[in-house]
Design an enzyme around this catalytic site. Structure first.
Site, PDB file in Angstrom:
ATOM      1  N   GLU A 139     -10.295   3.545  -8.914  1.00  0.00           N
ATOM      2  CA  GLU A 139      -9.128   4.356  -9.262  1.00  0.00           C
ATOM      3  C   GLU A 139      -9.543   5.799  -9.516  1.00  0.00           C
ATOM      4  O   GLU A 139     -10.553   6.046 -10.177  1.00  0.00           O
ATOM      5  CB  GLU A 139      -8.467   3.760 -10.517  1.00  0.00           C
ATOM      6  CG  GLU A 139      -7.208   4.467 -10.933  1.00  0.00           C
ATOM      7  CD  GLU A 139      -6.200   4.570  -9.782  1.00  0.00           C
ATOM      8  OE1 GLU A 139      -5.793   3.544  -9.230  1.00  0.00           O
ATOM      9  OE2 GLU A 139      -5.842   5.718  -9.415  1.00  0.00           O
TER      10      GLU A 139
ATOM     11  N   ARG B 225     -10.951   9.948 -26.339  1.00  0.00           N
ATOM     12  CA  ARG B 225     -12.318   9.487 -26.044  1.00  0.00           C
ATOM     13  C   ARG B 225     -13.181  10.650 -25.553  1.00  0.00           C
ATOM     14  O   ARG B 225     -12.815  11.345 -24.633  1.00  0.00           O
ATOM     15  CB  ARG B 225     -12.270   8.351 -25.009  1.00  0.00           C
ATOM     16  CG  ARG B 225     -11.702   7.066 -25.586  1.00  0.00           C
ATOM     17  CD  ARG B 225     -11.587   5.963 -24.554  1.00  0.00           C
ATOM     18  NE  ARG B 225     -10.464   6.156 -23.648  1.00  0.00           N
ATOM     19  CZ  ARG B 225     -10.081   5.261 -22.745  1.00  0.00           C
ATOM     20  NH1 ARG B 225     -10.724   4.117 -22.642  1.00  0.00           N
ATOM     21  NH2 ARG B 225      -9.059   5.501 -21.958  1.00  0.00           N
TER      22      ARG B 225
ATOM     23  N   LYS C 194     -13.106  25.981 -13.630  1.00  0.00           N
ATOM     24  CA  LYS C 194     -12.621  26.626 -14.852  1.00  0.00           C
ATOM     25  C   LYS C 194     -13.638  26.399 -15.954  1.00  0.00           C
ATOM     26  O   LYS C 194     -13.822  25.272 -16.415  1.00  0.00           O
ATOM     27  CB  LYS C 194     -11.283  26.018 -15.261  1.00  0.00           C
ATOM     28  CG  LYS C 194     -10.134  26.408 -14.371  1.00  0.00           C
ATOM     29  CD  LYS C 194      -8.812  26.355 -15.148  1.00  0.00           C
ATOM     30  CE  LYS C 194      -7.674  26.860 -14.301  1.00  0.00           C
ATOM     31  NZ  LYS C 194      -6.977  25.803 -13.606  1.00  0.00           N
TER      32      LYS C 194
ATOM     33  N   CYS D  65     -13.826   9.194 -18.866  1.00  0.00           N
ATOM     34  CA  CYS D  65     -14.483   8.898 -17.590  1.00  0.00           C
ATOM     35  C   CYS D  65     -15.728   9.731 -17.310  1.00  0.00           C
ATOM     36  O   CYS D  65     -16.804   9.170 -17.099  1.00  0.00           O
ATOM     37  CB  CYS D  65     -13.488   9.076 -16.445  1.00  0.00           C
ATOM     38  SG  CYS D  65     -12.240   7.788 -16.426  1.00  0.00           S
TER      39      CYS D  65
HETATM   40  N1  LIG Z   1      -8.640   6.441 -17.972  1.00  0.00           N
HETATM   41  C1  LIG Z   1      -8.834   7.030 -16.807  1.00  0.00           C
HETATM   42  O1  LIG Z   1      -8.461   8.183 -16.580  1.00  0.00           O
HETATM   43  C2  LIG Z   1      -9.529   6.289 -15.702  1.00  0.00           C
HETATM   44  C3  LIG Z   1      -9.465   6.793 -14.391  1.00  0.00           C
HETATM   45  C4  LIG Z   1     -10.105   6.089 -13.381  1.00  0.00           C
HETATM   46  C5  LIG Z   1     -10.817   4.931 -13.684  1.00  0.00           C
HETATM   47  N2  LIG Z   1     -10.889   4.482 -14.963  1.00  0.00           N
HETATM   48  C6  LIG Z   1     -11.607   3.247 -15.227  1.00  0.00           C
HETATM   49  O2  LIG Z   1     -10.653   2.200 -15.392  1.00  0.00           O
HETATM   50  C7  LIG Z   1     -11.113   1.250 -16.368  1.00  0.00           C
HETATM   51  C8  LIG Z   1     -10.080   1.116 -17.474  1.00  0.00           C
HETATM   52  O3  LIG Z   1      -9.971   2.354 -18.138  1.00  0.00           O
HETATM   53  P1  LIG Z   1      -8.790   2.650 -19.168  1.00  0.00           P
HETATM   54  O4  LIG Z   1      -8.932   4.074 -19.560  1.00  0.00           O
HETATM   55  O5  LIG Z   1      -7.495   2.165 -18.600  1.00  0.00           O
HETATM   56  O6  LIG Z   1      -9.228   1.676 -20.378  1.00  0.00           O
HETATM   57  P2  LIG Z   1      -8.399   1.280 -21.668  1.00  0.00           P
HETATM   58  O7  LIG Z   1      -9.378   1.087 -22.751  1.00  0.00           O
HETATM   59  O8  LIG Z   1      -7.263   2.260 -21.869  1.00  0.00           O
HETATM   60  O9  LIG Z   1      -7.728  -0.116 -21.290  1.00  0.00           O
HETATM   61  C9  LIG Z   1      -8.453  -1.297 -21.126  1.00  0.00           C
HETATM   62  C10 LIG Z   1      -7.519  -2.456 -21.466  1.00  0.00           C
HETATM   63  O10 LIG Z   1      -8.174  -3.673 -21.107  1.00  0.00           O
HETATM   64  C11 LIG Z   1      -7.881  -4.637 -22.099  1.00  0.00           C
HETATM   65  N3  LIG Z   1      -8.867  -5.725 -22.017  1.00  0.00           N
HETATM   66  C12 LIG Z   1     -10.169  -5.726 -22.420  1.00  0.00           C
HETATM   67  N4  LIG Z   1     -10.739  -6.903 -22.136  1.00  0.00           N
HETATM   68  C13 LIG Z   1      -9.809  -7.655 -21.514  1.00  0.00           C
HETATM   69  C14 LIG Z   1      -9.780  -8.970 -20.971  1.00  0.00           C
HETATM   70  N5  LIG Z   1     -10.879  -9.736 -20.991  1.00  0.00           N
HETATM   71  N6  LIG Z   1      -8.637  -9.418 -20.419  1.00  0.00           N
HETATM   72  C15 LIG Z   1      -7.528  -8.648 -20.397  1.00  0.00           C
HETATM   73  N7  LIG Z   1      -7.477  -7.400 -20.899  1.00  0.00           N
HETATM   74  C16 LIG Z   1      -8.595  -6.905 -21.451  1.00  0.00           C
HETATM   75  C17 LIG Z   1      -7.913  -3.848 -23.377  1.00  0.00           C
HETATM   76  O11 LIG Z   1      -7.256  -4.539 -24.438  1.00  0.00           O
HETATM   77  C18 LIG Z   1      -7.209  -2.562 -22.960  1.00  0.00           C
HETATM   78  O12 LIG Z   1      -5.813  -2.658 -23.131  1.00  0.00           O
HETATM   79  C19 LIG Z   1     -12.471   1.771 -16.836  1.00  0.00           C
HETATM   80  O13 LIG Z   1     -13.468   1.151 -16.091  1.00  0.00           O
HETATM   81  C20 LIG Z   1     -12.409   3.251 -16.512  1.00  0.00           C
HETATM   82  O14 LIG Z   1     -13.686   3.799 -16.296  1.00  0.00           O
HETATM   83  C21 LIG Z   1     -10.242   5.123 -15.970  1.00  0.00           C
END
Ligand SMILES: NC(=O)c1ccc[n+]([C@@H]2O[C@H](COP(=O)([O-])OP(=O)(O)OC[C@H]3O[C@@H](n4cnc5c(N)ncnc54)[C@H](O)[C@@H]3O)[C@@H](O)[C@H]2O)c1
Length: 442
Positions: free
Chosen positions: A150, A326, A250, A259
């Site tokens: 993503e 974060r 910037k 991330c």
């Molecule tokens: N936040 C961003 O901008 C972004 C962009 C691209 C990729 N990513 C990647 O996407 C992934 C998720 O990031 P995020 O920011 O959405 O994380 P987040 O912490 O906001 O959400 C993770 C969710 O997963 C749930 N979870 C944990 N263990 C679980 C399980 N065993 N079963 C079901 N649910 C479970 C948690 O309760 C939480 O709600 C990461 O690997 C991150 O690096 C994040």
């Protein structure tokens, strides 16, 4: 959109999971959203959106009928064959990605030759191969696997999902890869269909490159400060070169967020674990850490000792339009200021609730002007448009001191100075150059 769209499941309803679920619902799919956080699921079932992301609440509300929230994985398995995994992969102490949440999802999968895990979480290269191996060892070789990293940006996540620069799909050439391609087809985005390891590397390399660009321009800014050039002019001048591009040039007080810091560290660590020393990323990380602390030097230059001084921080999250705290630069800054004896007062339009959990001993204000009342100095940490629109004459009257440190170069230095305040930007030797390449005044 057709009601015949493939139903999907999304495991993990955080920033990526909830946006992905809402995006697929917008495209017409029924979506089963699963999370182990029962409180989060209860809130979602009450129609509450646990995170701030523009347009997300409205989108979920619009598609309430086709979005289902549950803690029961079995519901997802019953209704969908594609299970998008969007659980967190935070850094461990070693800088490696913590795959415990991913592993727990993998471990919960039953034997099936009709389901696929579609990995949205950012994982080290080799994770997909390891998961497929584990499936094989557990007699679950029929469970398909697709890497679909993503690239959405917090603050414009839903828009990014619906209009991505590209969709990357890494798969083993089976039905699951085709099904994911089909699911994304209505977006009309360029598709990179590749092998699983390359898809995993594309995600890490993209974030590492963007972080490198930020650390590069931050170093140019630092050299501008000691040589008399203005980095805003320099960034414009180099960014117009198509080989370079103007995005991510910037300068500021360092990248943060959920991330970049972890993904850059994870790639550096991944290389190191494989026997390769990734020198460039080592420098990128170090420059970023030092950049957060340079603000302290600017404050000391004007205020001398910070003991007993009140510093107002405007904006706390790592960027505007999100409440994600974060790895926000404000956390390091507030801690450094407090360690130097300063009092920290803070304001953020949407991140206060999250910030309160992380920032001990900080006083929170209800508005930027309240935060600035009686302050010796102000640091703009996040470039919310409302800070650029402040009435600087009114600010000058409310503040005890005169210093405005523009950590994101988002203010008009002339307006700040015209109010009798002192302006310190990042890499702007005198901060009020008027020229632009077109010859117009800014
Ligand atoms: N936040 C961003 O901008 C972004 C962009 C691209 C990729 N990513 C990647 O996407 C992934 C998720 O990031 P995020 O920011 O959405 O994380 P987040 O912490 O906001 O959400 C993770 C969710 O997963 C749930 N979870 C944990 N263990 C679980 C399980 N065993 N079963 C079901 N649910 C479970 C948690 O309760 C939480 O709600 C990461 O690997 C991150 O690096 C994040």
């Amino acid at each position: 959109m057709s009601a015949q769209r493939e139903p999907v499941a999304v495991i993990g309803t955080g920033y990526v999971g909830l946006v992905t679920a809402a995006g697929f619902a917008e495209l017409g799919s029924e979506v089963w959203c699963i999370d182990i956080d029962s409180e989060k699921i209860a809130r979602l079932n009450r129609g509450e959106i646990p995170i701030y992301e523009p347009g997300l609440a409205e989108c979920v509300e619009r598609h309430r009928e086709r979005m289902h929230f549950s803690t029961e994985l079995s519901e997802a398995l019953e209704h969908a064959r594609l299970l998008f995994v969007a659980v967190g992969t935070p850094p461990t102490y070693s800088g490696d990605a913590d795959l415990s949440a991913v592993n727990s999802v993998v471990g919960a999968m039953p034997r099936s030759d009709q389901h696929a895990l579609v990995m949205k979480s950012t994982v080290p290269v080799g994770t997909g191969a390891a998961i497929r191996r584990i499936f094989g060892e557990q007699g679950k070789a029929g469970f398909a696997y697709v890497s679909c990293p993503e690239f959405l940006k917090e603050g414009s996540a839903l828009a990014d999902f619906l209009k991505p620069d590209r969709v990357v799909i890494g798969d083993a050439g089976d039905w699951a890869g085709d099904a994911v391609v089909e699911l994304y087809a209505p977006l009309g985005a360029p598709l990179v269909r590749t092998d699983i390891a390359s898809a995993e590397m594309i995600k890490l390399a993209a974030n590492a490159f963007l972080a490198t660009k930020i650390s590069f321009i931050n170093e140019i800014a630092n050299v501008c400060e000691v040589t008399g050039a203005d980095v805003v002019e320099v960034a414009q001048g180099i960014g117009l070169d198509h080989r370079i591009g103007s995005h991510f040039l910037k300068p500021g007080i360092g990248y943060g967020g959920s991330c970049f810091p972890k993904d850059v560290a994870a790639l550096k660590q991944l290389a190191g674990n494989s026997g390769y020393h990734f020198q460039l990323l080592t420098a990128v990380i170090e420059v970023n850490e030092l950049q957060k602390r340079r603000v302290i030097g600017k404050l000391q230059k004007h205020l001398g000792s910070l003991v007993g001084k009140t510093v107002a921080l405007l904006g706390l999250a790592f960027k505007p339009n999100t409440d994600d705290m974060r790895e926000a630069s404000s956390l390091v800054l507030a801690a450094r200021l407090q360690a130097d004896g300063a009092k920290v007062r803070a304001y953020d339009p949407v991140a206060e609730t999250e910030a309160r959990k992380l920032m001990v001993g900080v006083e929170f204000a209800d508005s930027a002007t309240d935060a600035l009342a009686g302050a010796d100095a102000c640091v703009v940490v996040t470039e919310w448009p409302e800070f650029a629109e402040l009435d600087w004459s009114a600010v000058a009257e409310r503040m005890a001191g005169k210093l405005i440190v523009d950590g994101r170069n988002c203010l008009d230095p002339r307006a700040v100075r015209a109010a009798g305040l002192s302006y310190e930007g990042v890499g702007r030797a005198n901060g009020d150059i008027l020229r632009h390449v077109s010859g117009e005044e800014s």
